[in-house]
Design an enzyme around this catalytic site. Structure first.
Site, PDB file in Angstrom:
ATOM      1  N   CYS A 147       8.814   7.717  -2.966  1.00 28.23           N
ATOM      2  CA  CYS A 147       7.377   7.971  -2.827  1.00 28.23           C
ATOM      3  C   CYS A 147       6.840   7.434  -1.513  1.00 28.23           C
ATOM      4  O   CYS A 147       5.642   7.429  -1.280  1.00 28.23           O
ATOM      5  CB  CYS A 147       6.597   7.361  -3.994  1.00 28.23           C
TER       6      CYS A 147
ATOM      7  N   HIS B  38      -1.764   2.430   6.635  1.00 27.98           N
ATOM      8  CA  HIS B  38      -2.717   2.749   5.574  1.00 27.98           C
ATOM      9  C   HIS B  38      -3.595   3.947   5.935  1.00 27.98           C
ATOM     10  O   HIS B  38      -3.794   4.860   5.132  1.00 27.98           O
ATOM     11  CB  HIS B  38      -3.596   1.523   5.287  1.00 27.98           C
TER      12      HIS B  38
END
Length: 796
Positions: free
Chosen positions: A735, A412
């Site tokens: 993506c 993240h």
């Protein structure tokens, strides 16, 4: 003194700031304002630490809590921690308040009623932790506050609920990590008259934008002050000269909504009448009056102050709270002490890690290991932590660089940092040592995120390299960049709507992935089901639509693909009100997320708000370049159910509205011929797909070395999806992070016939050039028949 220490209740005008041990920091501060500053403060009283200890002893809660905590073997086990803390809070709330204590609290409320000449007045019941053994600041945000409480019985009940909030999951975890005895904690509850605010806001005795301590800054908006503090509205802003109290500047903003008190208690959002929305909320006289109070408070406390204020419907001005300002107090003190930043020529390496997001930065680091401390993070600091998650985004946006103990190139922190353009070094534990154990808050460091190195001090030659070069002479020649057209589209990943204008000029073909989670964590902050329960579903629709439309406008006419919300249950629980609606899942990566939520009867009302926001952007705002994507869809039947709900909300696939599926679960690949019926195409989520195909957690340092999107199993899956999708006229994009990290993987994708490659903003230009080179090479190889042969067998 003995009488005060044994009292159950003390009035504000009996208290001073030295009474922290008796009533905690918040209550003692309210007492100090009331007794010593001469400014108007809503009156009230505080229950004492003695009252708390008496309650816990007489009701047998100390023994019960001790027994329950004995059963807590591991505070890191969130499921076990949640179960134990829930039992403790339920035990406290269900215990009967000792009669003499209940009488003291209730009688004080009735006496307050007489003193203010109001029957059953509205009060706020706020927790105030004592600092006898632990600083009050350590409890910030861990205990509860209740607004618009009315009636004797309700006040007594809310005091007891304040007591119970001493044992929230976060508070128990914090005390356990600090090796602090839970039984030594004591809590005061401040019971204070509510000012029925017509206008409210905050003020500082220093200009917090630039540190000018010759100025007072006041911000205010209509209604209660919560919307100013939360950033829900853009308030009016006033800068006042501290010396002569003249208004140096004013910025009057549109304040279209306000938070107001409902009859009978609680609050609601209300639209501000159009004629008031753009009007100045405070009169000039009230601005000067507030500034006068601010000067008096600063003089009394002897430091910069941060205050909350309100003007009621009788135009009375009140100071609700005052506390020392921390940021500029420290910075300006350092300047006056001559502790300006010092450069060093040494290159002392402190830690090494993976270069997740390139760049160079230098500044003071701020080590945060507990998410509850995120709000302490200041603009322009270096964020040092174990690992980030979506609810860390507001802090990440303030950071000049990020350093984490754990994580890899696709974690993240890496993904968000690259998107925000922030230098980032991750996984220091795997490359050297944990950054959180070596770096200290306030320490000057230099981050070379190009090479994954953190240096001690502000390293002169590295900082200078990162400074923009001065123009050589008056005239400069600007050379326009050229990017060859490509058959393979190059899209861009984006989450933060505020960055859309900044990146719109990049040579991308649209947004291949817009992450909706950014809008939730940065702007909305509250759980959608909680907002529905509060009667504020429009807040979700309006704020989502506002964020989404920013991106669509900036990129138009290029397409934008919005991925519906894909929080995991633990991340949803971190939104305000989330505890009530979210299960505690030991492995939420594989739990209640994505499509599985959308049709679930307990959540579908929230999903429909997302769909209404999309419809608003497309139809009300006229932004037809918006398309959507379903994440984490496990079965074909789930795709059928979700598209059916979308159809009910007026969103149906057509020539100008496309629906895509995140291909991130092996089932999406294996059953692509079945999923084709419900979507226009796919976007490969290479991060989750790689984890689920290889059975490897990319955030687990023990096995993270095995995580590689270039593995043959992944390539075969990708090749199979492209072939199966193309047979039915469906497109395929990617993506995930692989094309941003591995140019050779991009070559494989282009050769496999992928339609689009979506990468982070910092990689758009490089990927555009890389794709053009690959396509030209393919044409040349086809013409000459002499290209290098790929000997790998990608057939499934």
């Amino acid at each position: 003194m003995d009488a005060r220490e044994n009292a159950y209740v003390l009035w504000f005008d009996e208290l001073h700031r030295k009474d922290v041990n008796l009533v905690g920091g918040k209550s003692s501060s309210l007492g100090e304002l009331t007794t010593s500053t001469g400014v108007p403060v809503p009156y009230g009283y505080a229950t004492t630490a003695h009252a708390y200890r008496y309650f816990m002893d007489v009701t047998g809660q100390n023994k019960k809590i001790h027994e329950l905590l004995q059963g807590l073997s591991d505070v890191e086990d969130s499921v076990e921690l949640h179960e134990v803390c829930t039992k403790i809070r339920e035990s406290i709330v269900s215990a009967e308040m000792p009669e003499d204590l209940a009488t003291a609290i209730g009688d004080a409320y009735e006496e307050l009623s007489k003193k203010v000449n109001e029957e059953n007045p509205y009060v706020a019941v706020r927790s105030s932790a004592t600092a006898e053994d632990l600083p009050d600041a350590s409890f910030a945000g861990q205990q509860d506050t209740y607004l618009n409480v009315t009636g004797r019985d309700m006040v007594i009940r809310k005091v007891k609920e304040c007591y119970a909030s001493t044992f929230t999951d976060r508070a128990v975890y914090y005390r356990a990590k600090k090796n602090f005895d839970h039984e030594n904690v004591a809590l005061s509850a401040a019971v204070q008259m509510m000012a029925d605010s017509k206008v409210a806001g905050v003020m500082f005795t220093v200009n917090i934008a630039n540190g000018d301590d010759k100025s007072i800054m006041i911000e205010g908006s209509w209604g209660l002050g919560e919307y100013v503090v939360q950033g829900t509205v853009t308030p009016d802003n006033f800068i006042i000269n501290k010396e002569d109290l003249t208004i140096a500047s004013r910025h009057i903003n549109e304040k279209a909504i306000e938070l107001v008190r409902k009859p009978g208690g609680d609050v609601e959002e209300r639209k501000v009448p159009e004629e008031l929305a753009k009007a100045q909320a405070l009169t000039d006289e009230q601005v000067v009056q507030l500034a006068t109070y601010a000067k008096a408070i600063e003089k009394h406390y002897g430091c910069y102050m941060d205050m909350e204020w309100a003007v009621d419907h009788q135009n009375r001005v009140w100071i609700l709270q005052a506390r020392p300002e921390t940021v500029w107090s420290k910075k300006n003190k350092e300047k006056k002490a001559g502790t300006e930043v010092k450069l060093t020529t040494d290159h002392k390496v402190l830690v090494k890690g993976l270069p997740a997001s390139p760049g160079m930065a230098a500044g003071k680091c701020h080590v945060i290991t507990d998410p509850k401390d995120i709000n302490e993070f200041q603009e322009g600091e270096v964020l040092v932590t174990t690992m980030t998650s979506p609810d860390w985004v507001p802090a990440m946006k303030k950071a000049i660089a990020i350093v984490t103990d754990a994580g890899g190139m696709t974690c993240h922190a890496s993904i968000v940092s690259r998107e925000l353009g922030i230098p980032c070094v991750v996984g220091t534990k795997s490359r050297s040592v944990e950054a959180t154990k070596v770096l200290k808050s306030g320490q000057d460091i230099t981050i070379d995120a190009q090479n994954g190195v953190v240096y001690d001090g502000i390293v002169a030659d590295l900082v200078k390299k990162d400074e923009p070069q001065q123009a050589q002479g008056a005239a400069q020649t600007v050379v326009a960049e050229y990017f060859a057209p490509t058959g393979t589209g190059v899209m861009m990943n984006l989450g933060d709507p505020d960055l859309a204008d900044k990146y719109a000029s990049l040579p991308c073909d649209g947004i291949g992935l817009m992450r909706e989670e950014f809008i939730w964590t940065t702007f909305i902050h509250e759980h959608p089901l909680y907002l529905i329960e509060q009667g504020k579903p429009e807040k979700v629709i309006d704020m989502l639509a506002e964020g989404i439309s920013k991106v669509c406008r900036a990129l138009a006419p290029r397409p934008v693909v919005l991925r519906f919300s894909d929080f995991k249950s633990g991340e949803y629980r971190n939104l305000k009100g989330g505890d009530k609606y979210e299960p505690v899942e030991p492995a939420d990566l594989l739990g209640w997320r994505g499509a599985s939520r959308y049709y679930d009867p307990t959540y579908t009302d929230a999903f429909r708000l997302e769909l209404k926001a999309v419809k608003k952007v497309r139809e009300e705002f006229g932004l037809k370049n918006l398309n959507c994507m379903i994440p984490f869809c496990r079965t074909v039947d789930e795709a059928r159910k979700v598209t059916s709900i979308m159809k009910e909300e007026g969103l149906e696939r057509g020539p100008d509205f496309k629906l895509f599926l995140m291909a991130e679960i092996p089932a999406n690949i294996i059953l692509a011929d079945k999923f084709n019926e419900f979507v226009d195409g796919y976007s490969i989520g290479s991060n989750d797909l790689t984890m689920l195909v290889l059975g490897c957690d990319r955030n687990n340092d023990t096995v993270s070395a095995l995580f590689d999107e270039r593995n043959l199993a992944i390539k075969r899956a990708v090749r199979h999806l492209i072939e199966t999708a193309h047979k039915d006229g469906k497109t395929v994009s990617i993506c995930g992070q692989a094309p941003s990290v591995y140019p050779d993987f991009t070559e494989f994708l282009v050769k496999s016939g992928i339609d689009y490659v979506s990468v982070n903003p910092d990689m758009v230009k490089a990927t555009k050039r890389n794709v053009a080179r690959i396509e030209q090479r393919l044409m040349l190889d086809a013409a000459t028949g002499r290209g290098i042969k790929d000997t790998e067998d990608y057939t499934w």
